[in-house]
Motif scaffolding. Structure first.
Motif, PDB file in Angstrom:
ATOM      1  N   GLY A  74       0.819  -1.203   0.000  1.00 17.31           N
ATOM      2  CA  GLY A  74       0.000   0.000   0.000  1.00 17.31           C
ATOM      3  C   GLY A  74       0.855   1.255   0.000  1.00 17.31           C
ATOM      4  N   PRO A  75       0.208   2.407   0.221  1.00 17.87           N
ATOM      5  CA  PRO A  75      -1.198   2.573   0.605  1.00 17.87           C
ATOM      6  C   PRO A  75      -2.161   2.276  -0.539  1.00 17.87           C
ATOM      7  N   ALA A  76      -3.335   1.801  -0.150  1.00 18.26           N
ATOM      8  CA  ALA A  76      -4.385   1.453  -1.108  1.00 18.26           C
ATOM      9  C   ALA A  76      -5.728   1.751  -0.457  1.00 18.26           C
ATOM     10  N   GLY A  77      -6.788   1.596  -1.254  1.00 15.29           N
ATOM     11  CA  GLY A  77      -8.131   1.896  -0.754  1.00 15.29           C
ATOM     12  C   GLY A  77      -8.518   3.309  -1.113  1.00 15.29           C
ATOM     13  N   ASN A  78      -9.095   4.022  -0.182  1.00 15.57           N
ATOM     14  CA  ASN A  78      -9.543   5.396  -0.401  1.00 15.57           C
ATOM     15  C   ASN A  78      -8.391   6.262  -0.904  1.00 15.57           C
ATOM     16  N   LYS A  79      -8.670   7.087  -1.898  1.00 12.07           N
ATOM     17  CA  LYS A  79      -7.616   7.909  -2.509  1.00 12.07           C
ATOM     18  C   LYS A  79      -7.250   9.120  -1.669  1.00 12.07           C
ATOM     19  N   SER A  80      -8.056   9.438  -0.677  1.00 13.82           N
ATOM     20  CA  SER A  80      -7.787  10.624   0.137  1.00 13.82           C
ATOM     21  C   SER A  80      -7.855  10.262   1.624  1.00 13.82           C
ATOM     22  N   GLY A  81      -7.493  11.210   2.448  1.00 11.11           N
ATOM     23  CA  GLY A  81      -7.537  10.998   3.891  1.00 11.11           C
ATOM     24  C   GLY A  81      -6.224  10.470   4.420  1.00 11.11           C
ATOM     25  N   GLU A  82      -6.139  10.367   5.745  1.00  4.82           N
ATOM     26  CA  GLU A  82      -4.912   9.893   6.372  1.00  4.82           C
ATOM     27  C   GLU A  82      -4.695   8.419   6.074  1.00  4.82           C
ATOM     28  N   ILE A  83      -3.426   8.044   5.991  1.00  7.07           N
ATOM     29  CA  ILE A  83      -3.085   6.635   5.814  1.00  7.07           C
ATOM     30  C   ILE A  83      -3.129   5.958   7.178  1.00  7.07           C
ATOM     31  N   ILE A  84      -3.889   4.888   7.265  1.00  9.62           N
ATOM     32  CA  ILE A  84      -3.920   4.083   8.488  1.00  9.62           C
ATOM     33  C   ILE A  84      -2.986   2.897   8.274  1.00  9.62           C
ATOM     34  N   ASN A  85      -1.935   2.848   9.085  1.00  8.51           N
ATOM     35  CA  ASN A  85      -0.891   1.829   8.928  1.00  8.51           C
ATOM     36  C   ASN A  85      -1.116   0.720   9.954  1.00  8.51           C
ATOM     37  N   ILE A  86      -1.555  -0.426   9.454  1.00  5.68           N
ATOM     38  CA  ILE A  86      -1.848  -1.581  10.306  1.00  5.68           C
ATOM     39  C   ILE A  86      -0.634  -2.504  10.335  1.00  5.68           C
ATOM     40  N   GLY A  87      -0.156  -2.832  11.538  1.00  2.28           N
ATOM     41  CA  GLY A  87       1.024  -3.675  11.670  1.00  2.28           C
ATOM     42  C   GLY A  87       0.704  -5.066  12.197  1.00  2.28           C
ATOM     43  N   PHE A  88       1.351  -6.062  11.615  1.00  4.81           N
ATOM     44  CA  PHE A  88       1.303  -7.433  12.113  1.00  4.81           C
ATOM     45  C   PHE A  88       2.728  -7.876  12.427  1.00  4.81           C
ATOM     46  N   LEU A  89       2.915  -8.522  13.568  1.00  5.03           N
ATOM     47  CA  LEU A  89       4.255  -8.908  13.998  1.00  5.03           C
ATOM     48  C   LEU A  89       4.442 -10.417  13.909  1.00  5.03           C
ATOM     49  N   CYS A  90       5.630 -10.797  13.467  1.00  6.58           N
ATOM     50  CA  CYS A  90       6.026 -12.211  13.417  1.00  6.58           C
ATOM     51  C   CYS A  90       7.206 -12.433  14.353  1.00  6.58           C
ATOM     52  N   GLU A  91       7.092 -13.419  15.226  1.00  4.19           N
ATOM     53  CA  GLU A  91       8.228 -13.887  16.014  1.00  4.19           C
ATOM     54  C   GLU A  91       8.649 -15.242  15.475  1.00  4.19           C
ATOM     55  N   TYR A  92       9.922 -15.627  15.682  1.00  6.31           N
ATOM     56  CA  TYR A  92      10.361 -16.908  15.130  1.00  6.31           C
ATOM     57  C   TYR A  92      11.608 -17.464  15.805  1.00  6.31           C
ATOM     58  N   ASP A  93      11.994 -16.930  16.965  1.00  7.18           N
ATOM     59  CA  ASP A  93      13.126 -17.519  17.673  1.00  7.18           C
ATOM     60  C   ASP A  93      12.651 -18.689  18.528  1.00  7.18           C
ATOM     61  N   ALA A  94      13.568 -19.601  18.818  1.00  4.06           N
ATOM     62  CA  ALA A  94      13.255 -20.816  19.561  1.00  4.06           C
ATOM     63  C   ALA A  94      13.979 -20.815  20.908  1.00  4.06           C
ATOM     64  N   LEU A  95      13.746 -21.862  21.675  1.00  5.64           N
ATOM     65  CA  LEU A  95      14.370 -22.024  22.986  1.00  5.64           C
ATOM     66  C   LEU A  95      15.552 -22.989  22.905  1.00  5.64           C
ATOM     67  N   PRO A  96      16.553 -22.804  23.766  1.00  5.52           N
ATOM     68  CA  PRO A  96      17.688 -23.741  23.772  1.00  5.52           C
ATOM     69  C   PRO A  96      17.232 -25.159  24.085  1.00  5.52           C
ATOM     70  N   SER A  97      17.775 -26.097  23.380  1.00  7.94           N
ATOM     71  CA  SER A  97      17.584 -27.538  23.617  1.00  7.94           C
ATOM     72  C   SER A  97      16.215 -28.075  23.215  1.00  7.94           C
ATOM     73  N   ILE A  98      15.129 -27.324  23.439  1.00  7.40           N
ATOM     74  CA  ILE A  98      13.794 -27.896  23.188  1.00  7.40           C
ATOM     75  C   ILE A  98      13.074 -27.258  22.006  1.00  7.40           C
ATOM     76  N   GLY A  99      13.742 -26.389  21.255  1.00  7.35           N
ATOM     77  CA  GLY A  99      13.165 -25.889  20.012  1.00  7.35           C
ATOM     78  C   GLY A  99      11.984 -24.958  20.208  1.00  7.35           C
ATOM     79  N   HIS A 100      10.958 -25.133  19.385  1.00 10.77           N
ATOM     80  CA  HIS A 100       9.816 -24.199  19.386  1.00 10.77           C
ATOM     81  C   HIS A 100       8.773 -24.602  20.437  1.00 10.77           C
ATOM     82  N   ALA A 101       9.232 -24.596  21.685  1.00 13.95           N
ATOM     83  CA  ALA A 101       8.360 -24.954  22.802  1.00 13.95           C
ATOM     84  C   ALA A 101       7.499 -23.787  23.256  1.00 13.95           C
TER      85      ALA A 101
END
Length: 432
Positions: A74-101
């Protein structure tokens, strides 16, 4: 309006269902190759590849940190007005010895699924009422270090209006009270000597460590019921016939609100120092670079998420013991003091507990996919609610501002007053 919104939410569900195979593949690849904090190179590359193969995304690898990324559309959608910035977060670190516990492979999947679904529904909706940007941030090192805090210092969250992520658990809950936390390493330096022949020539660093441990155990009687101090002796000596010249402990200090963290730190430091003073050891007190804040709750977002979750068949926990007790700590808490956000917990089809080998198995099980994708749908629908109703965004911003002012108006506690007057070799404290 209601009918149109319902149809758009149906489109979100359809989009995620159609993408379920590639989303499962993404999650499985991350799960199969667990990597520790700040070392998540393969997970980083896999997520960068995922968004690079999705049409329309601008992807920045190694964004702010070596194993972080940013994908924007984006930005996309309405051609005017303030841009609303929506965030999504990804985590992906693991734990020692036991992985993605802790199921961070599923957190990454939820973030990716929610983002592509929201993008899809905006793209296919003529005259979408808001001007929108969708941002996905890959945030490494949640389990140790606090990658989000590092990224915040470099401006990674600037310009975002609302942030979304979700965490695997044993139940569905729109909110659980993640608390403020700070790690500390305590090192005692004594003097080695033969423990049988001439122990009087030694300075026993293990005695200092034991006194420190006991000091903190006694301190707990004077702590508030919801404050926590817990730790281990990481190094206690070499052999029984050698007076230990070096010992090391690691502690986590937690309080429900970040305003109380300096108080518990000051109390703990006095315990660390007094043990050195009593034994004649030197002490180093090294707090971690990043302290985790509590999550600043946004009940407006919680209510929207719960409504969407119930429509999808989620059964949210009503167990007061679960809802009122701390579920741990996360660097997402720091994010919620910069931008409004939500961090719900979701059931994955298993009663196994986080940070166990059984939970590692559960997070890689195909059974978890139904619950993970259902959560992604609820997050994307909640984001859609915010975009479709400007009053909701204003309510979210107002609650965020008021909550932040309330936290910051409260006293943050005092600093430790050093009354020991110790000299090096006689219980001096070197704080980092």
């Amino acid at each position: 309006m209601e009918q149109n919104l319902h149809e758009l939410k149906q489109t979100i569900s359809l989009c995620i269902d159609e993408a379920k195979e590639k989303l499962h593949s993404l999650s499985k690849d991350i799960w199969s190759c667990p990597e520790l904090a700040y070392e998540e190179r393969k997970a980083h590359d896999r997520l960068v590849k995922f968004f690079s193969q999705e049409k329309g995304w601008n992807v920045e690898s190694h964004y702010k940190l070596e194993t972080a990324f940013r994908a924007t559309w984006g930005p996309a959608g309405n051609k005017s007005g303030e841009i609303i910035n929506i965030g999504f977060l990804c985590e992906y670190d693991a734990l020692p010895s036991i992985g993605h516990a802790c199921g961070h492979n599923l957190i990454a999947e939820v973030g990716a699924a929610s983002a592509i679904a929201l993008k899809s529904v905006i793209e296919c909706t003529p005259n979408f009422p808001a001007r929108v940007q969708v941002t996905v941030l890959g945030t490494p090192a949640e389990e140790e270090g606090g990658g989000k805090i590092d990224m915040m210092r470099q401006g990674a969250f600037e310009g975002l209006d609302v942030v979304f992520m979700a965490h695997p658990s044993q139940e569905d809950a729109p909110y659980l009270p993640d608390v403020a936390e700070h790690d500390v390493i305590v090192r005692y330096h004594g003097k080695a000597s033969h423990a049988a022949a001439y122990p009087w020539e030694g300075i026993n660093a293990l005695d200092a460590a034991v006194l420190c441990y006991n000091n903190l155990s006694v301190l707990r009687q004077q702590l508030k019921p919801d404050w926590r101090i817990h730790g281990i002796i990481k190094h206690g000596g070499v052999k029984p016939n050698i007076i230990p010249a070096y010992t090391e402990l690691e502690y986590y200090l937690r309080t429900p609100s970040r305003k109380d963290l300096p108080i518990i730190k000051a109390k703990a430091e006095m315990c660390f120092r007094s043990a050195a003073m009593a034994t004649g050891c030197e002490v180093e007190i090294e707090f971690a670079k990043n302290a985790f804040d509590n999550i600043l709750r946004n009940t407006t977002l919680d209510g929207l998420y719960e409504k969407n979750g119930k429509a999808l068949g989620m059964e949210f926990t009503t167990n007061e013991e679960v809802l009122k007790n701390s579920s741990g700590s996360t660097d997402f808490g720091n994010v919620t003091f910069v931008v409004p956000g939500i961090h719900p917990y979701f059931y994955i089809g298993s009663d196994a507990l986080n940070h166990t080998e059984e939970y590692t198995e559960a997070t890689g099980d195909e059974k978890a996919q139904f619950y993970t994708l259902r959560t992604a749908k609820a997050l994307a629908m909640t984001a859609l609610d915010v975009l479709m109703c400007p009053d909701l965004l204003q309510d979210i911003r107002k609650e965020f501002t008021e909550g932040k002012l309330k936290e910051e108006a409260a006293p943050r506690g005092g600093q430790l007053v050093d009354t020991s007057r110790n000299k090096p070799g006689h219980g001096a404290a070197f704080q980092h």
